[in-house]
Each structure stands twice: as C-alpha cells, then as structure tokens.
Design a protein around this motif. Structure first.
Motif: not given
Lengths: 111, 136
Positions: A79, A83, A86-87, B14, B17
């Motif tokens: 994961e 991520k 994605e970035q 998170s 973000e």
C-alpha cells in the motif's frame, strides 16, 4: 546526473512504477527523523533512509526529493508503493547500508 | 480562495493528505516552486502536530492576492510552554510516535524557518490555534 543513470550505476531496485519523471539529481540527504529531513533535504535530493512507513511518501513529495532510497533491503508494504505511485514519488532499494549508499551517491553525483 | 480540511487525530496513514492536496492546488495556480515548497513543508509540520498533539482538528487554507495563510485549530491539551516547544530538538512526543520517525522536535522550528509569519494561540485544556503565513 539523471535519476535513471543513478539507478543503473548503483544497481538500485526500482519499487515504484517504471514511467517515472527522470529528474536531475542535485545531491543527497541521509536521515530517518522525518521533520529533520523536511527541514534539511533540498529539492532533487536522493533521500537515503531505513524508515519505511507510509509517512515517507508525503515527506519525499512535499520536499520535492528526487527519490527515496531505502537502505539495508528494508521491506515496504504494497500500500505504501501504491501511495507513492499515486503521488509520483520514486522509491528505490538497495541491500547496502546508508553509509555506503551515501558515499556512492556522492561519488556519482558530486564528483 | 479558501479550502477547508478536517485533520483526523492519531491517524498516521492519512497524515499529510491536506498538505499534499493543497500543494497540488498551488501547483495548478502556477505559483513558483520555491514558494510552494515552503508552504508545503510548513503546512505538513503543522498538520502532523495537529494529528499527534492536538487529537485532530480543522484546517483552513487561504490564498489571497499577496499571501497564503493557513490556520490549524485543535481542541487538544494545549502547549504547556510555547518558548520551549519552539526550541529545535524539544519534543513531548511518545516513544511510539518517535518510532514512526516523528518527534524530532523540529516541527515548530521548521514552520518558523519556512513561513514568513507564525502565530500560536494556546490554552491548557482548551486547544491550540496556529496561523502560518507565506508571502507571495
């Protein structure tokens, strides 16, 4: 030196997607404390670390690091790689310790 | 332009973000990369503080003609000694937080380094409001 040349020359394993932005390397920074890296790393740096939790992606992205280079064959969860993709954060890995990698990056980039 | 973010407390998956999202917005606005980087770093540090110490909170990010102003508001325990918290290397983060790579005691010093202005309003037991400004 371009990122792709560094990967080839230092025989680094690319963990993230292969169609990355082939940026110019400006130098390197070694560190495992995230705020320290945030405050000190320069845009285009190779960030050498053993830290392998999900927060490294945001730190590399927000500091405009050229890539994260995980030393000592640090394991990375799927994961985190997703991520990073994605970035548009490039993550590389090597079995060598940070000390040796820092020396090799220095030889390749600064000399 | 005003953007609002909810910052969840103690959620490290998170964390960052809001800062990443705002950085993308600033890129689309075509601001200089050096300015974007300064905003991103200062905002991330404040966001992480809100996650770790504030138990979560709200963030408002504003882009005006000549400056970017970002406000973080939490209802956490407040900062006991702001002068001490501003010192590089001082941290009250737990051992568990440090194992994640946080708690270097560089959060507020980094915000001060990269922002043009930093205001902290804190009250023990009530919470903390932090306002950082980067001039354009």
């Amino acid at each position: 030196m371009k990122l792709s040349e560094l990967i080839k020359r230092l025989d680094l394993k690319l963990l993230t997607k292969s169609d990355f932005e082939d940026r110019e390397i400006t130098g390197g920074y070694c560190g495992d404390l995230l705020s320290w890296v945030m405050g000190k790393a320069k845009p285009g740096n190779v960030w050498i670390t053993i830290m392998s939790n999900v927060n490294i992606v945001a730190v590399a992205s927000l500091t405009d690091a050229a890539c994260i280079l995980l030393s000592e064959n640090m394991n990375l969860e799927r994961e985190i790689i997703e991520k990073a993709d994605e970035q548009d954060v490039v993550i590389l890995r090597s079995s060598k310790p940070s000390y040796i990698l820092a020396a090799e990056v220095f030889q390749a980039v600064e000399k | 332009m005003v953007l609002q973010y909810q910052i969840p407390g103690n959620d490290f998956s998170s964390a960052g973000e809001a800062s990443s999202n705002f950085k993308t917005v600033l890129k689309k606005l075509g601001l200089p990369s050096q300015t974007i980087r300064r905003v991103a770093i200062a905002m991330y540090e404040a966001e992480i503080n809100t996650v770790i110490h504030g138990g979560g909170g709200e963030c408002k990010a504003e882009v005006n003609g000549d400056r970017i102003r970002i406000t973080f508001c939490d209802h956490g325990p407040g900062i006991q000694d702001v002068n001490l918290a501003m010192q590089a290397g001082y941290s009250t983060a737990s051992e568990k937080i440090r194992e994640l790579g946080f708690g270097a005691g560089m959060g507020l010093p980094n915000i001060q380094k990269y922002a043009d202005d930093l205001q902290i309003d804190t009250e023990i037991g009530k919470g903390t409001t932090l306002v950082l400004t980067v001039n354009l």
